[in-house]
Design a protein around this motif. Sequence first.
Motif, PDB file in Angstrom:
ATOM      1  N   ASP A  52      12.234   0.434   1.890  1.00  0.00           N
ATOM      2  CA  ASP A  52      11.342  -0.752   1.268  1.00  0.00           C
ATOM      3  C   ASP A  52      10.789  -0.103  -0.059  1.00  0.00           C
ATOM      4  OD1 ASP A  52      11.026  -0.163   4.715  1.00  0.00           O
ATOM      5  OD2 ASP A  52       9.650   1.069   4.891  1.00  0.00           O
ATOM      6  N   MET A  53      11.394   0.789  -0.654  1.00  0.00           N
ATOM      7  CA  MET A  53      10.934   0.996  -1.555  1.00  0.00           C
ATOM      8  C   MET A  53      12.098  -0.101  -2.934  1.00  0.00           C
ATOM      9  SD  MET A  53       8.971   1.740  -3.901  1.00  0.00           S
ATOM     10  CE  MET A  53       8.236   3.579  -3.434  1.00  0.00           C
ATOM     11  N   SER A  54      13.152  -0.688  -1.318  1.00  0.00           N
ATOM     12  CA  SER A  54      13.932  -1.365  -2.089  1.00  0.00           C
ATOM     13  C   SER A  54      13.644  -2.907  -2.945  1.00  0.00           C
ATOM     14  CB  SER A  54      15.290  -1.613  -1.593  1.00  0.00           C
ATOM     15  OG  SER A  54      16.410  -0.485  -2.142  1.00  0.00           O
ATOM     16  N   VAL A  55      12.654  -3.113  -1.623  1.00  0.00           N
ATOM     17  CA  VAL A  55      12.207  -4.422  -1.193  1.00  0.00           C
ATOM     18  C   VAL A  55      10.720  -4.158  -2.298  1.00  0.00           C
ATOM     19  CG1 VAL A  55      11.100  -5.628   0.211  1.00  0.00           C
ATOM     20  CG2 VAL A  55      13.108  -4.469   1.106  1.00  0.00           C
ATOM     21  N   HIS A  56      10.028  -3.642  -2.036  1.00  0.00           N
ATOM     22  CA  HIS A  56       8.860  -3.311  -2.648  1.00  0.00           C
ATOM     23  C   HIS A  56       9.846  -3.022  -4.594  1.00  0.00           C
ATOM     24  CE1 HIS A  56       4.844  -1.423  -4.386  1.00  0.00           C
ATOM     25  NE2 HIS A  56       4.984  -1.937  -2.713  1.00  0.00           N
ATOM     26  N   HIS A  57      10.126  -2.890  -5.289  1.00  0.00           N
ATOM     27  CA  HIS A  57      11.027  -2.467  -6.725  1.00  0.00           C
ATOM     28  C   HIS A  57      11.559  -4.505  -6.524  1.00  0.00           C
ATOM     29  CE1 HIS A  57      10.179   0.843  -7.325  1.00  0.00           C
ATOM     30  NE2 HIS A  57      11.801   1.375  -7.887  1.00  0.00           N
ATOM     31  N   GLN A  58      11.744  -5.571  -5.667  1.00  0.00           N
ATOM     32  CA  GLN A  58      12.628  -6.766  -6.257  1.00  0.00           C
ATOM     33  C   GLN A  58      11.163  -7.583  -6.181  1.00  0.00           C
ATOM     34  OE1 GLN A  58      15.114  -6.932  -6.531  1.00  0.00           O
ATOM     35  NE2 GLN A  58      14.849  -9.955  -6.523  1.00  0.00           N
ATOM     36  N   GLN A  59       9.728  -7.355  -5.582  1.00  0.00           N
ATOM     37  CA  GLN A  59       8.622  -8.247  -5.846  1.00  0.00           C
ATOM     38  C   GLN A  59       8.770  -7.657  -7.422  1.00  0.00           C
ATOM     39  OE1 GLN A  59       4.794  -7.340  -4.468  1.00  0.00           O
ATOM     40  NE2 GLN A  59       5.558 -10.054  -3.444  1.00  0.00           N
ATOM     41  N   ALA A  60       8.722  -6.737  -8.002  1.00  0.00           N
ATOM     42  CA  ALA A  60       7.756  -6.112  -8.761  1.00  0.00           C
ATOM     43  C   ALA A  60       9.222  -6.345 -10.338  1.00  0.00           C
ATOM     44  CB  ALA A  60       7.694  -4.632  -9.717  1.00  0.00           C
ATOM     45  N   ARG A 110      12.955  -2.263  12.431  1.00  0.00           N
ATOM     46  CA  ARG A 110      11.997  -1.539  12.083  1.00  0.00           C
ATOM     47  C   ARG A 110      11.009  -1.565  11.193  1.00  0.00           C
ATOM     48  NH1 ARG A 110      15.019   3.834  13.833  1.00  0.00           N
ATOM     49  NH2 ARG A 110      17.039   3.751  13.430  1.00  0.00           N
ATOM     50  N   LEU A 111       9.950  -1.102  10.984  1.00  0.00           N
ATOM     51  CA  LEU A 111       8.592  -1.716  10.273  1.00  0.00           C
ATOM     52  C   LEU A 111       8.734  -1.018   9.119  1.00  0.00           C
ATOM     53  CD1 LEU A 111       5.900  -2.274  13.495  1.00  0.00           C
ATOM     54  CD2 LEU A 111       7.219  -4.122  12.065  1.00  0.00           C
ATOM     55  N   PRO A 112       8.468  -1.960   8.461  1.00  0.00           N
ATOM     56  CA  PRO A 112       8.389  -1.371   6.881  1.00  0.00           C
ATOM     57  C   PRO A 112       7.758   0.299   7.150  1.00  0.00           C
ATOM     58  CG  PRO A 112       8.510  -4.069   7.105  1.00  0.00           C
ATOM     59  CD  PRO A 112       7.467  -3.410   8.152  1.00  0.00           C
ATOM     60  N   MET A 113       7.631   0.705   6.434  1.00  0.00           N
ATOM     61  CA  MET A 113       7.117   2.484   6.206  1.00  0.00           C
ATOM     62  C   MET A 113       6.921   3.105   7.535  1.00  0.00           C
ATOM     63  SD  MET A 113       4.600   1.108   3.319  1.00  0.00           S
ATOM     64  CE  MET A 113       3.492   2.657   2.970  1.00  0.00           C
ATOM     65  N   GLN A 114       7.417   2.649   8.825  1.00  0.00           N
ATOM     66  CA  GLN A 114       7.697   3.260  10.498  1.00  0.00           C
ATOM     67  C   GLN A 114       7.451   4.530   9.619  1.00  0.00           C
ATOM     68  OE1 GLN A 114       9.407   0.840  12.836  1.00  0.00           O
ATOM     69  NE2 GLN A 114       9.538   2.768  14.228  1.00  0.00           N
ATOM     70  N   TRP A 115       8.621   4.824   8.674  1.00  0.00           N
ATOM     71  CA  TRP A 115       8.798   6.381   8.737  1.00  0.00           C
ATOM     72  C   TRP A 115       7.713   7.181   7.982  1.00  0.00           C
ATOM     73  CZ3 TRP A 115       8.846   7.782   3.826  1.00  0.00           C
ATOM     74  CH2 TRP A 115       8.127   6.811   2.553  1.00  0.00           C
TER      75      TRP A 115
END
Length: 217
Positions: A52-60, A110-115
Motif C-alpha cells: 500500500d505504501m508503494s502505491v501511496h508513494h507513486q502518486q506523491a 485484498r482491500l487497501p489498508m485491510q492489514w
Amino acid sequence: MTRGTRLTAVAAVVLALLCAAAATTAFTMGGDSRPAAARPTAGSPDAGFARDMSVHHQQAVEMSFVVRDRTKNTEVRRLAYDIANTQANQRGMMMGWLNLWSLPVSDASRLPMQWMGMGEEPSADGALMPGMATRAQMADLAKLSGKQAEIRYLQLMTAHHKGGIHMAEGCVQLCKVPAERKFAQGMVASQQSEVQLMSSMLKQRGASATSESHTGS
C-alpha cells in the motif's frame, strides 16, 4: 504530461527498480536469513504496508513531477525534487522486500489498508487510500501554474503526507520485521517534518492546508 515530465517519470521508475534490486541484495546479505516459513505472508501487516505504501508513494512522485513543470519557484521545486527522489527510493526498497519474500507487489484480493483493520473500498473519485488525491484534484493541479500551482501542491501533499504518516504508524505498531518497523518510524519523523515545512510555505503564500481559495499567480 510534458515530454520532460515523462522522461523524469521514466527515470524514477528506473531508480525504483534499482532500489528494489539493492534492497533485495541488502536483505539477502545483511539480512533476512529466516526460513521461508517464517517470512511475512501475503496477508501480513508487513506485506500490506509494503504494497500500500508503494502505491501511496507513486502518486506523491507523480504529483511532484507535475508541480515541477508548473512553477519556477526554487523552494517548491526543491521540495518536490526531494519528495520525488526520496519516495521513489523508498518505493524501490519496499518492492525489493516483497520480491525477497516471494510476494506479489499487488494483490487484488485484498482491500487497501485491510492489514490495518480498515479495508474500505477505494472512493469513486479515484482516491485509493486516505490522503491520496482524487483524479479531479490531480487534473486540477496540472491546469494551474505559478503561485496557484504551488498552493495546490502544498495542500495536496500535506494531506498525502498525513495519510502516509497514519499508515506508517500502523506499521510501527503491527509489522514484525524489525528493519521495516524502523523504516516506517523514520518515515513518520521525516514526513511530520515536511508537513511543518509545508505549513510554513503555505502561510507565506496566504493560504492554509485546508483552504480552497487561491490568490493570483
